[in-house]
Design a protein around this motif. Structure first.
Motif, PDB file in Angstrom:
ATOM      1  N   ILE A 152       0.833  -1.202   0.000  1.00 36.21           N
ATOM      2  CA  ILE A 152       0.000   0.000   0.000  1.00 36.21           C
ATOM      3  C   ILE A 152       0.869   1.253   0.000  1.00 36.21           C
ATOM      4  CG2 ILE A 152      -1.638   1.336   1.404  1.00 36.21           C
ATOM      5  CD1 ILE A 152      -2.843  -1.367   2.256  1.00 36.21           C
ATOM      6  N   ARG A 153       2.021   1.165   0.698  1.00 32.09           N
ATOM      7  CA  ARG A 153       2.947   2.294   0.742  1.00 32.09           C
ATOM      8  C   ARG A 153       3.897   2.316  -0.454  1.00 32.09           C
ATOM      9  NH1 ARG A 153       5.178   1.287   6.633  1.00 32.09           N
ATOM     10  NH2 ARG A 153       6.924   2.452   5.754  1.00 32.09           N
ATOM     11  N   ARG A 154       3.696   1.394  -1.394  1.00 31.76           N
ATOM     12  CA  ARG A 154       4.482   1.319  -2.629  1.00 31.76           C
ATOM     13  C   ARG A 154       5.968   1.073  -2.361  1.00 31.76           C
ATOM     14  NH1 ARG A 154       1.683   5.960  -6.516  1.00 31.76           N
ATOM     15  NH2 ARG A 154      -0.436   5.130  -6.339  1.00 31.76           N
ATOM     16  N   VAL A 155       6.243   0.287  -1.337  1.00 32.79           N
ATOM     17  CA  VAL A 155       7.614  -0.166  -1.110  1.00 32.79           C
ATOM     18  C   VAL A 155       7.977  -1.122  -2.242  1.00 32.79           C
ATOM     19  CG1 VAL A 155       9.103  -1.510   0.441  1.00 32.79           C
ATOM     20  CG2 VAL A 155       7.439   0.113   1.384  1.00 32.79           C
ATOM     21  N   PRO A 156       9.180  -1.022  -2.814  1.00 37.88           N
ATOM     22  CA  PRO A 156       9.567  -1.903  -3.920  1.00 37.88           C
ATOM     23  C   PRO A 156       9.414  -3.385  -3.572  1.00 37.88           C
ATOM     24  CG  PRO A 156      11.147  -0.132  -3.684  1.00 37.88           C
ATOM     25  CD  PRO A 156      10.228  -0.027  -2.503  1.00 37.88           C
ATOM     26  N   ARG A 157       9.069  -4.185  -4.568  1.00 34.46           N
ATOM     27  CA  ARG A 157       8.744  -5.590  -4.345  1.00 34.46           C
ATOM     28  C   ARG A 157       9.868  -6.350  -3.648  1.00 34.46           C
ATOM     29  NH1 ARG A 157       6.435  -9.300  -9.131  1.00 34.46           N
ATOM     30  NH2 ARG A 157       4.692  -7.874  -8.757  1.00 34.46           N
ATOM     31  N   ALA A 158      11.086  -6.163  -4.091  1.00 31.57           N
ATOM     32  CA  ALA A 158      12.192  -6.905  -3.486  1.00 31.57           C
ATOM     33  C   ALA A 158      12.311  -6.591  -2.005  1.00 31.57           C
ATOM     34  CB  ALA A 158      13.500  -6.585  -4.210  1.00 31.57           C
ATOM     35  N   GLU A 159      12.126  -5.334  -1.640  1.00 34.17           N
ATOM     36  CA  GLU A 159      12.211  -4.949  -0.238  1.00 34.17           C
ATOM     37  C   GLU A 159      11.035  -5.504   0.555  1.00 34.17           C
ATOM     38  OE1 GLU A 159      13.375  -3.819   3.256  1.00 34.17           O
ATOM     39  OE2 GLU A 159      14.605  -3.808   1.451  1.00 34.17           O
ATOM     40  N   ARG A 160       9.849  -5.532  -0.069  1.00 33.20           N
ATOM     41  CA  ARG A 160       8.692  -6.136   0.595  1.00 33.20           C
ATOM     42  C   ARG A 160       8.964  -7.603   0.897  1.00 33.20           C
ATOM     43  NH1 ARG A 160       5.322  -3.905  -3.747  1.00 33.20           N
ATOM     44  NH2 ARG A 160       4.705  -6.035  -4.279  1.00 33.20           N
ATOM     45  N   ARG A 161       9.534  -8.306  -0.067  1.00 30.59           N
ATOM     46  CA  ARG A 161       9.814  -9.738   0.113  1.00 30.59           C
ATOM     47  C   ARG A 161      10.808  -9.951   1.252  1.00 30.59           C
ATOM     48  NH1 ARG A 161       8.331 -12.771  -4.607  1.00 30.59           N
ATOM     49  NH2 ARG A 161       6.233 -11.988  -5.065  1.00 30.59           N
ATOM     50  N   ARG A 162      11.847  -9.121   1.295  1.00 32.00           N
ATOM     51  CA  ARG A 162      12.849  -9.277   2.361  1.00 32.00           C
ATOM     52  C   ARG A 162      12.233  -9.003   3.735  1.00 32.00           C
ATOM     53  NH1 ARG A 162      16.292  -6.745  -1.490  1.00 32.00           N
ATOM     54  NH2 ARG A 162      15.943  -4.691  -0.536  1.00 32.00           N
ATOM     55  N   SER A 163      11.434  -7.952   3.805  1.00 27.91           N
ATOM     56  CA  SER A 163      10.821  -7.599   5.084  1.00 27.91           C
ATOM     57  C   SER A 163       9.846  -8.679   5.539  1.00 27.91           C
ATOM     58  CB  SER A 163      10.097  -6.257   4.974  1.00 27.91           C
ATOM     59  OG  SER A 163       9.529  -5.893   6.210  1.00 27.91           O
ATOM     60  N   ALA A 164       9.001  -9.178   4.614  1.00 31.66           N
ATOM     61  CA  ALA A 164       8.043 -10.222   4.965  1.00 31.66           C
ATOM     62  C   ALA A 164       8.766 -11.488   5.424  1.00 31.66           C
ATOM     63  CB  ALA A 164       7.130 -10.529   3.781  1.00 31.66           C
ATOM     64  N   ALA A 165       9.825 -11.859   4.717  1.00 29.10           N
ATOM     65  CA  ALA A 165      10.581 -13.052   5.102  1.00 29.10           C
ATOM     66  C   ALA A 165      11.185 -12.886   6.498  1.00 29.10           C
ATOM     67  CB  ALA A 165      11.679 -13.328   4.072  1.00 29.10           C
ATOM     68  N   ASP A 166      11.686 -11.698   6.781  1.00 28.15           N
ATOM     69  CA  ASP A 166      12.278 -11.430   8.089  1.00 28.15           C
ATOM     70  C   ASP A 166      11.237 -11.572   9.196  1.00 28.15           C
ATOM     71  OD1 ASP A 166      14.184 -10.427  10.043  1.00 28.15           O
ATOM     72  OD2 ASP A 166      13.066  -8.551   9.959  1.00 28.15           O
ATOM     73  N   TRP A 167      10.066 -10.976   9.004  1.00 27.76           N
ATOM     74  CA  TRP A 167       9.042 -11.020  10.043  1.00 27.76           C
ATOM     75  C   TRP A 167       8.425 -12.403  10.186  1.00 27.76           C
ATOM     76  CZ3 TRP A 167       8.446  -8.163  14.042  1.00 27.76           C
ATOM     77  CH2 TRP A 167       8.974  -6.867  14.023  1.00 27.76           C
ATOM     78  N   LEU A 168       8.266 -13.119   9.099  1.00 23.75           N
ATOM     79  CA  LEU A 168       7.761 -14.485   9.218  1.00 23.75           C
ATOM     80  C   LEU A 168       8.746 -15.376   9.956  1.00 23.75           C
ATOM     81  CD1 LEU A 168       6.070 -14.962   5.733  1.00 23.75           C
ATOM     82  CD2 LEU A 168       4.951 -14.859   7.968  1.00 23.75           C
ATOM     83  N   ASP A 169      10.025 -15.122   9.767  1.00 25.80           N
ATOM     84  CA  ASP A 169      11.029 -15.857  10.529  1.00 25.80           C
ATOM     85  C   ASP A 169      10.928 -15.515  12.018  1.00 25.80           C
ATOM     86  OD1 ASP A 169      13.422 -17.592  10.644  1.00 25.80           O
ATOM     87  OD2 ASP A 169      14.416 -15.748  11.283  1.00 25.80           O
ATOM     88  N   ARG A 170      10.712 -14.243  12.336  1.00 20.85           N
ATOM     89  CA  ARG A 170      10.609 -13.831  13.737  1.00 20.85           C
ATOM     90  C   ARG A 170       9.428 -14.472  14.447  1.00 20.85           C
ATOM     91  NH1 ARG A 170      12.163  -7.424  14.349  1.00 20.85           N
ATOM     92  NH2 ARG A 170      13.417  -7.228  12.466  1.00 20.85           N
ATOM     93  N   VAL A 171       8.327 -14.670  13.733  1.00 20.32           N
ATOM     94  CA  VAL A 171       7.152 -15.267  14.375  1.00 20.32           C
ATOM     95  C   VAL A 171       7.089 -16.775  14.178  1.00 20.32           C
ATOM     96  CG1 VAL A 171       5.839 -13.129  14.154  1.00 20.32           C
ATOM     97  CG2 VAL A 171       5.602 -14.895  12.392  1.00 20.32           C
TER      98      VAL A 171
END
Length: 251
Positions: A113-132
């Motif tokens: 929604i904030r138009r963060v680039p796709r590659a960065e979205r993928r890295r962030s999502a992977a990081d948070w899914l690992d944390r949980v």
């Protein structure tokens, strides 16, 4: 203009929230009795308890900017809260995941929604899914997960956007006792280092005492400090047992 990488940026400081002589309610309905005056420090986890119908969920929606106060003022860092903002996240009892999006895509949603680039979205999502603890479930759909797992996804989605304020409306209320305890401990662990200010609504006094730095008794204008350090067996300590008794009496 592209956004800065989220995984390398420092965690934002938590927001300072304040309510001054606020009367809660819906514009087309009756106002709740009394007014609320409250200050929430940056980085604090404030637990909110109170009897049914006292306005706990309405308080969260007012802090989120979804409901205007009928009277008084609500501010974040001294600025009026007039509408929802990207640096305030809501977490609900029901996970509100989009059923047609994968786990990873749900976590990416606020970044998309904030138009963060796709590659960065993928890295962030992977990081948070690992944390949980859900790194291996990224490609699943929500219906393939347990209730506790879906709440973990909702938590990851809320925090992936690096909010300064997290507003939580009984997020663990529908979980069994064992899963609920796991989620409470996970929340404490994950929030450590995020800097986020958290307002956590609950009907469970023991949950409020385990999670909160302070507990506010909505409807009575009482705000109580919770003894620390935070431990699962702290409820048996004399000072915590006395605080629990006082809260239950007020309810």
């Amino acid at each position: 203009m592209s956004s800065a990488p989220l995984t390398t940026a420092p965690s934002p400081a938590g927001a300072a929230l304040a309510l001054q002589d606020v009367r809660l309610g819906h514009p087309d309905g009756a106002a709740l009795p009394g007014t609320v005056t409250l200050r929430i420090a940056p980085g604090e986890l404030l637990a909110v308890v109170g009897p049914s119908g006292c306005g706990k969920s309405t308080l969260l929606r007012t802090l989120a900017g979804l409901l205007p106060p009928l009277e008084g003022y609500v501010t974040q860092d001294g600025e009026p809260v007039a509408r929802p903002a990207a640096d305030r996240a809501l977490v609900f009892q029901h996970d509100a995941l989009l059923p047609w999006r994968t786990v990873r895509a749900n976590v990416e949603l606020p970044l998309a929604i904030r138009r963060v680039p796709r590659a960065e979205r993928r890295r962030s999502a992977a990081d948070w899914l690992d944390r949980v603890g859900l790194a291996d479930h990224a490609h699943k759909l929500p219906h393939q997960l347990s209730g506790g797992q879906r709440q973990r996804v909702q938590l990851a989605r809320a925090l992936a956007g690096r909010p300064r304020t997290v507003l939580m409306d009984e997020p663990f209320g529908a979980l069994d006792a064992h899963t609920r305890a796991e989620m409470q401990d996970l929340l404490v662990d994950i929030l450590r280092g995020t800097g986020a200010t958290v307002v956590f609504v609950t009907h469970d006094v023991d949950e409020a005492l385990h999670l909160g730095d302070r507990v506010v008794l909505l409807g009575s204008d009482r705000v109580l400090d919770v003894p620390r350090p935070r431990r699962r067996d702290a409820q048996h300590a004399p000072e915590t047992a006395e605080l629990r008794r006082r809260i239950l009496e007020s309810l």
